[in-house]
Design a protein around this motif. Structure first.
Motif, PDB file in Angstrom:
ATOM      1  N   HIS A   1      -6.532  -8.816 -24.817  1.00  0.00           N
ATOM      2  CA  HIS A   1      -7.402  -8.951 -23.653  1.00  0.00           C
ATOM      3  C   HIS A   1      -7.432 -10.418 -23.239  1.00  0.00           C
TER       4      HIS A   1
ATOM      5  N   LEU B   1      -9.725 -12.299 -22.332  1.00  0.00           N
ATOM      6  CA  LEU B   1     -10.863 -13.047 -22.875  1.00  0.00           C
ATOM      7  C   LEU B   1     -10.555 -13.664 -24.239  1.00  0.00           C
TER       8      LEU B   1
ATOM      9  N   LYS C   1     -15.099  -5.463 -22.705  1.00  0.00           N
ATOM     10  CA  LYS C   1     -14.931  -6.046 -21.377  1.00  0.00           C
ATOM     11  C   LYS C   1     -15.548  -7.427 -21.226  1.00  0.00           C
ATOM     12  N   SER C   2     -16.253  -7.902 -22.247  1.00  0.00           N
ATOM     13  CA  SER C   2     -16.974  -9.164 -22.050  1.00  0.00           C
ATOM     14  C   SER C   2     -17.096  -9.975 -23.329  1.00  0.00           C
TER      15      SER C   2
ATOM     16  N   TYR D   1     -20.014 -13.002 -20.089  1.00  0.00           N
ATOM     17  CA  TYR D   1     -18.955 -13.105 -19.077  1.00  0.00           C
ATOM     18  C   TYR D   1     -18.084 -11.860 -19.119  1.00  0.00           C
ATOM     19  N   TYR D   2     -18.041 -11.154 -17.991  1.00  0.00           N
ATOM     20  CA  TYR D   2     -17.162  -9.993 -17.821  1.00  0.00           C
ATOM     21  C   TYR D   2     -15.895 -10.455 -17.125  1.00  0.00           C
ATOM     22  N   PHE D   3     -14.767 -10.200 -17.741  1.00  0.00           N
ATOM     23  CA  PHE D   3     -13.487 -10.585 -17.155  1.00  0.00           C
ATOM     24  C   PHE D   3     -12.986  -9.420 -16.307  1.00  0.00           C
ATOM     25  N   ASN D   4     -12.971  -9.602 -14.996  1.00  0.00           N
ATOM     26  CA  ASN D   4     -12.562  -8.557 -14.053  1.00  0.00           C
ATOM     27  C   ASN D   4     -11.257  -8.954 -13.372  1.00  0.00           C
TER      28      ASN D   4
END
Length: 172
Positions: A3, A5, A25-26, A36-39
């Protein structure tokens, strides 16, 4: 692939090294509590046809996939709509002025830039331009030309999402 992140070692808010996985997701900073959500980043791709029903294609001048075929497009800037972004990218890369951009579909992609995997959501648009006779390769495009639809070779497109997008476009 890990991921994205996993490449962040410090909290982007306070700079603490205690920036740890919160969920799939974060990441969460145990010092300040920031999550922090990585989108995915937003990107656009343009299908432009001329009066002979040929598709405008570009040859990539830069990595990733330098030398392969592509379509005009790129990342959307902050404060831009997708339609504004695709029009700006088409202008920057070809000099063509988009009069209308009609949304077609989206595809996820991973665009590796400077060794960093940028997850994107690529938005494909059918674009009507003011004049298909006057265009030139600019910005990060080595050359651009119209290609008859029946001569398109999908394997010539270097980016996965663009290749899949062209495949979908040709099936219509």
């Amino acid at each position: 692939m890990k991921h994205p992140l996993s490449q962040f070692n410090y909290c982007p808010l306070c700079g603490s090294a205690h920036f740890e996985a919160h969920n799939e997701k974060s990441n969460r900073c145990t010092e300040c509590g920031f999550i922090y959500y990585f989108n995915p980043s937003s990107a656009t791709v343009a299908f432009i046809l001329n009066e002979r029903h040929e598709l405008l294609v570009c040859r990539r001048a830069k990595e990733p996939a330098k030398g392969t075929l592509d379509l005009p497009g790129g990342f959307i800037d902050m404060g831009e709509t997708a339609e504004e972004g695709v029009a700006r990218e088409v202008l920057e890369e070809t000099g063509l002025i988009v009069e209308e951009a009609v949304y077609q579909f989206t595809l996820p992609n991973i665009y590796v830039y400077s060794g960093f995997p940028v997850h994107t959501l690529d938005m494909f648009f059918l674009c009507k331009v003011a004049n298909t006779d006057s265009f030139k390769a600019m910005d990060d495009v080595a050359e651009s030309f119209f290609l008859p639809l029946n001569e398109i070779c999908l394997e010539a497109f270097g980016l996965d999402s663009v290749r899949e997008g062209v495949k979908r476009f040709l099936k219509r």
